[in-house]
Design an enzyme around this catalytic site. Sequence first.
Site, PDB file in Angstrom:
ATOM      1  N   GLU A  68       1.412  -0.180   9.962  1.00  0.00           N
ATOM      2  CA  GLU A  68      -0.043  -0.385   9.916  1.00  0.00           C
ATOM      3  C   GLU A  68      -0.778   0.794  10.577  1.00  0.00           C
ATOM      4  O   GLU A  68      -1.822   0.637  11.208  1.00  0.00           O
ATOM      5  CB  GLU A  68      -0.429  -1.746  10.511  1.00  0.00           C
ATOM      6  CG  GLU A  68       0.219  -2.879   9.719  1.00  0.00           C
ATOM      7  CD  GLU A  68      -0.434  -4.223   9.876  1.00  0.00           C
ATOM      8  OE1 GLU A  68      -1.633  -4.294  10.169  1.00  0.00           O
ATOM      9  OE2 GLU A  68       0.283  -5.224   9.676  1.00  0.00           O
ATOM     10  N   LEU A 103       0.841  -1.201   0.000  1.00  0.00           N
ATOM     11  CA  LEU A 103       0.000   0.000   0.000  1.00  0.00           C
ATOM     12  C   LEU A 103       0.879   1.255   0.000  1.00  0.00           C
ATOM     13  O   LEU A 103       0.695   2.151  -0.826  1.00  0.00           O
ATOM     14  CB  LEU A 103      -0.902  -0.020   1.257  1.00  0.00           C
ATOM     15  CG  LEU A 103      -1.823   1.182   1.478  1.00  0.00           C
ATOM     16  CD1 LEU A 103      -2.880   1.269   0.373  1.00  0.00           C
ATOM     17  CD2 LEU A 103      -2.521   1.097   2.846  1.00  0.00           C
ATOM     18  N   GLU A 112       3.664   4.122  -0.407  1.00  0.00           N
ATOM     19  CA  GLU A 112       4.521   4.597  -1.503  1.00  0.00           C
ATOM     20  C   GLU A 112       5.409   5.719  -0.974  1.00  0.00           C
ATOM     21  O   GLU A 112       5.148   6.251   0.109  1.00  0.00           O
ATOM     22  CB  GLU A 112       3.644   5.127  -2.648  1.00  0.00           C
ATOM     23  CG  GLU A 112       2.724   4.067  -3.201  1.00  0.00           C
ATOM     24  CD  GLU A 112       1.925   4.533  -4.416  1.00  0.00           C
ATOM     25  OE1 GLU A 112       2.041   5.728  -4.797  1.00  0.00           O
ATOM     26  OE2 GLU A 112       1.200   3.702  -4.974  1.00  0.00           O
TER      27      GLU A 112
HETATM   28  C1  LIG Z   1       9.460  -1.870   9.016  1.00  0.00           C
HETATM   29  C2  LIG Z   1       8.281  -1.371   8.241  1.00  0.00           C
HETATM   30  C3  LIG Z   1       7.411  -2.290   7.650  1.00  0.00           C
HETATM   31  C4  LIG Z   1       6.323  -1.838   6.900  1.00  0.00           C
HETATM   32  N1  LIG Z   1       5.524  -2.744   6.247  1.00  0.00           N
HETATM   33  C5  LIG Z   1       4.590  -2.299   5.365  1.00  0.00           C
HETATM   34  C6  LIG Z   1       3.881  -3.215   4.522  1.00  0.00           C
HETATM   35  O1  LIG Z   1       4.050  -4.436   4.609  1.00  0.00           O
HETATM   36  N2  LIG Z   1       3.022  -2.708   3.600  1.00  0.00           N
HETATM   37  C7  LIG Z   1       2.794  -1.366   3.471  1.00  0.00           C
HETATM   38  O2  LIG Z   1       2.001  -0.991   2.627  1.00  0.00           O
HETATM   39  N3  LIG Z   1       3.442  -0.468   4.272  1.00  0.00           N
HETATM   40  C8  LIG Z   1       4.338  -0.907   5.194  1.00  0.00           C
HETATM   41  N4  LIG Z   1       5.023  -0.016   5.982  1.00  0.00           N
HETATM   42  C9  LIG Z   1       4.736   1.392   5.873  1.00  0.00           C
HETATM   43  C10 LIG Z   1       4.091   1.973   7.136  1.00  0.00           C
HETATM   44  O3  LIG Z   1       2.758   1.537   7.260  1.00  0.00           O
HETATM   45  C11 LIG Z   1       4.230   3.492   7.076  1.00  0.00           C
HETATM   46  O4  LIG Z   1       5.623   3.774   7.292  1.00  0.00           O
HETATM   47  C12 LIG Z   1       3.388   4.203   8.098  1.00  0.00           C
HETATM   48  O5  LIG Z   1       2.024   4.071   7.797  1.00  0.00           O
HETATM   49  C13 LIG Z   1       3.728   5.708   8.195  1.00  0.00           C
HETATM   50  O6  LIG Z   1       3.839   6.292   6.936  1.00  0.00           O
HETATM   51  P1  LIG Z   1       5.146   7.156   6.584  1.00  0.00           P
HETATM   52  O7  LIG Z   1       6.331   6.341   6.945  1.00  0.00           O
HETATM   53  O8  LIG Z   1       5.044   7.614   5.184  1.00  0.00           O
HETATM   54  O9  LIG Z   1       5.109   8.386   7.572  1.00  0.00           O
HETATM   55  P2  LIG Z   1       4.367   9.796   7.311  1.00  0.00           P
HETATM   56  O10 LIG Z   1       2.988   9.554   6.847  1.00  0.00           O
HETATM   57  O11 LIG Z   1       5.247  10.656   6.497  1.00  0.00           O
HETATM   58  O12 LIG Z   1       4.294  10.370   8.784  1.00  0.00           O
HETATM   59  C14 LIG Z   1       5.391  11.001   9.427  1.00  0.00           C
HETATM   60  C15 LIG Z   1       4.925  11.498  10.793  1.00  0.00           C
HETATM   61  O13 LIG Z   1       3.830  12.428  10.627  1.00  0.00           O
HETATM   62  C16 LIG Z   1       2.710  11.974  11.360  1.00  0.00           C
HETATM   63  N5  LIG Z   1       1.478  12.267  10.652  1.00  0.00           N
HETATM   64  C17 LIG Z   1       1.194  12.060   9.333  1.00  0.00           C
HETATM   65  N6  LIG Z   1      -0.070  12.429   9.060  1.00  0.00           N
HETATM   66  C18 LIG Z   1      -0.610  12.868  10.220  1.00  0.00           C
HETATM   67  C19 LIG Z   1      -1.889  13.386  10.594  1.00  0.00           C
HETATM   68  N7  LIG Z   1      -2.878  13.525   9.705  1.00  0.00           N
HETATM   69  N8  LIG Z   1      -2.075  13.763  11.889  1.00  0.00           N
HETATM   70  C20 LIG Z   1      -1.082  13.623  12.799  1.00  0.00           C
HETATM   71  N9  LIG Z   1       0.140  13.162  12.505  1.00  0.00           N
HETATM   72  C21 LIG Z   1       0.379  12.771  11.238  1.00  0.00           C
HETATM   73  C22 LIG Z   1       2.908  10.459  11.485  1.00  0.00           C
HETATM   74  O14 LIG Z   1       2.178   9.923  12.566  1.00  0.00           O
HETATM   75  C23 LIG Z   1       4.395  10.378  11.681  1.00  0.00           C
HETATM   76  O15 LIG Z   1       4.717  10.651  13.022  1.00  0.00           O
HETATM   77  C24 LIG Z   1       6.082  -0.450   6.772  1.00  0.00           C
HETATM   78  C25 LIG Z   1       6.960   0.463   7.395  1.00  0.00           C
HETATM   79  C26 LIG Z   1       8.040   0.008   8.104  1.00  0.00           C
HETATM   80  C27 LIG Z   1       8.995   1.030   8.705  1.00  0.00           C
END
Ligand SMILES: Cc1cc2nc3c(=O)[nH]c(=O)nc-3n(C[C@H](O)[C@H](O)[C@H](O)COP(=O)(O)OP(=O)(O)OC[C@H]3O[C@@H](n4cnc5c(N)ncnc54)[C@H](O)[C@@H]3O)c2cc1C
Length: 378
Positions: free
Chosen positions: A362, A124, A126
Amino acid sequence: MFGLTDEQELIRSSVREFSEAEVAPLAAEIDRDHRPPLETIPKLAELGLLGILIPEQYGGTEMDSVSYCVVIEELSRCCATTGVMVEAHSSLCTWPIVHFGTEEHKQRYLPDLASGVKMGAFGLTEPGAGSDAGALATTARRDGDEFVLNGQKVFITGGGYSEVFIVFARSTEAPGTKGISAFIVDRDTPGFTIGEGERKLGIRGSSTPPLMFSDVRIPATNLLGREGQGFEIAMATLDGGRTGIAAQAVGIAQGAFEAAIDYAQQRVQFGKPLAALQAIQWMIADMATSIDAGRLLVYQAADLEDRGIPHGIAAAQAKLFCGEMASAVAGKAIQIHGGNGYTEAYPVERAYRDAKITEIYEGTSEIQRLVIGRSFLR
Ligand SMILES: Cc1cc2nc3c(=O)[nH]c(=O)nc-3n(C[C@H](O)[C@H](O)[C@H](O)COP(=O)(O)OP(=O)(O)OC[C@H]3O[C@@H](n4cnc5c(N)ncnc54)[C@H](O)[C@@H]3O)c2cc1C
């Protein structure tokens, strides 16, 4: 729901025995070497732990959600990497196929996923769409009997060794989340490449590579659910997934707690074991209480799911609480170990690094708060 059934207790004791014998001995090594414990996959399959969410008619063990959480907790108590290996495969790949797949999808994919012949993953996230998953930019253009996928996914758990991927892409001009569809993509499809896994703070054995799609042609029949239903499928999948991650967090915390108890009773300072100091006893009391609170939230969310009651908010609460709880408990476990806890020689150091991810993947803790808060303000 205040207790496990005899059957669920039996599942806990047999998975605990398995984890201590087969999973724990590899945990430090796979962490050090950043390598997935692939040798454990056939053993997990033999116990039926890769088909927990799959109906028996497709080769699964079809356990209830509470039992599933018990399994993830017990695996994670010994090794958080192995816990998420099973969690992502089960919650994020097999679950959406069971619930949104056609009969043909189920017959084609589920038996191999249940038997561990194939592992599954979920794509999911990107580079430009994490918390804001609805902003994803990967496209799926219809071309006759096929869809043509272009784009990139990042951080895909199990990507390095999985054969079956649930991939979300934009297939219509409909705005926002309405244009997103879900697809099943086989690893060997031409144009689909998998990059190098990230080197991470924790769960280092878990492979987390990017996925690249360059004119990847898949049969139109690999559409999962209806066109435009992808975001709904992703969110429904994550409801169950979040409970699973909360269970992983409880397992990590439990493992760190037990290590701290052992250490506190062995280490002598000022002529008596650390455990005789009230300061240490208070930490132990706080750790035990917060682990139990988290475990109850996990069981509540899983039990709601088992009874067919909406469980999205309960899952978000469980994940929020347990993620932060696991980090706090692992931190206290290090504190009880003193300087030794800060070294790789003791497992609490790994637990502390592993716990952090349960506040991020997640859906971050901030996103869980957003989901929970909004639910009260409608
Ligand atoms: C080890 C690992 C395994 C993973 N496995 C998968 C997988 O199998 N499949 C998959 O699809 N994804 C996967 N992910 C992705 C993971 O779900 C995302 O990293 C996560 O959802 C956060 O997205 P981001 O890293 O882009 O952070 P961002 O969205 O850039 O967020 C950065 C910070 O801003 C905060 N923030 C963002 N929006 C808001 C808001 N509206 N209000 C308040 N705070 C906010 C966040 O909480 C965070 O603290 C994985 C990530 C890791 C690190």
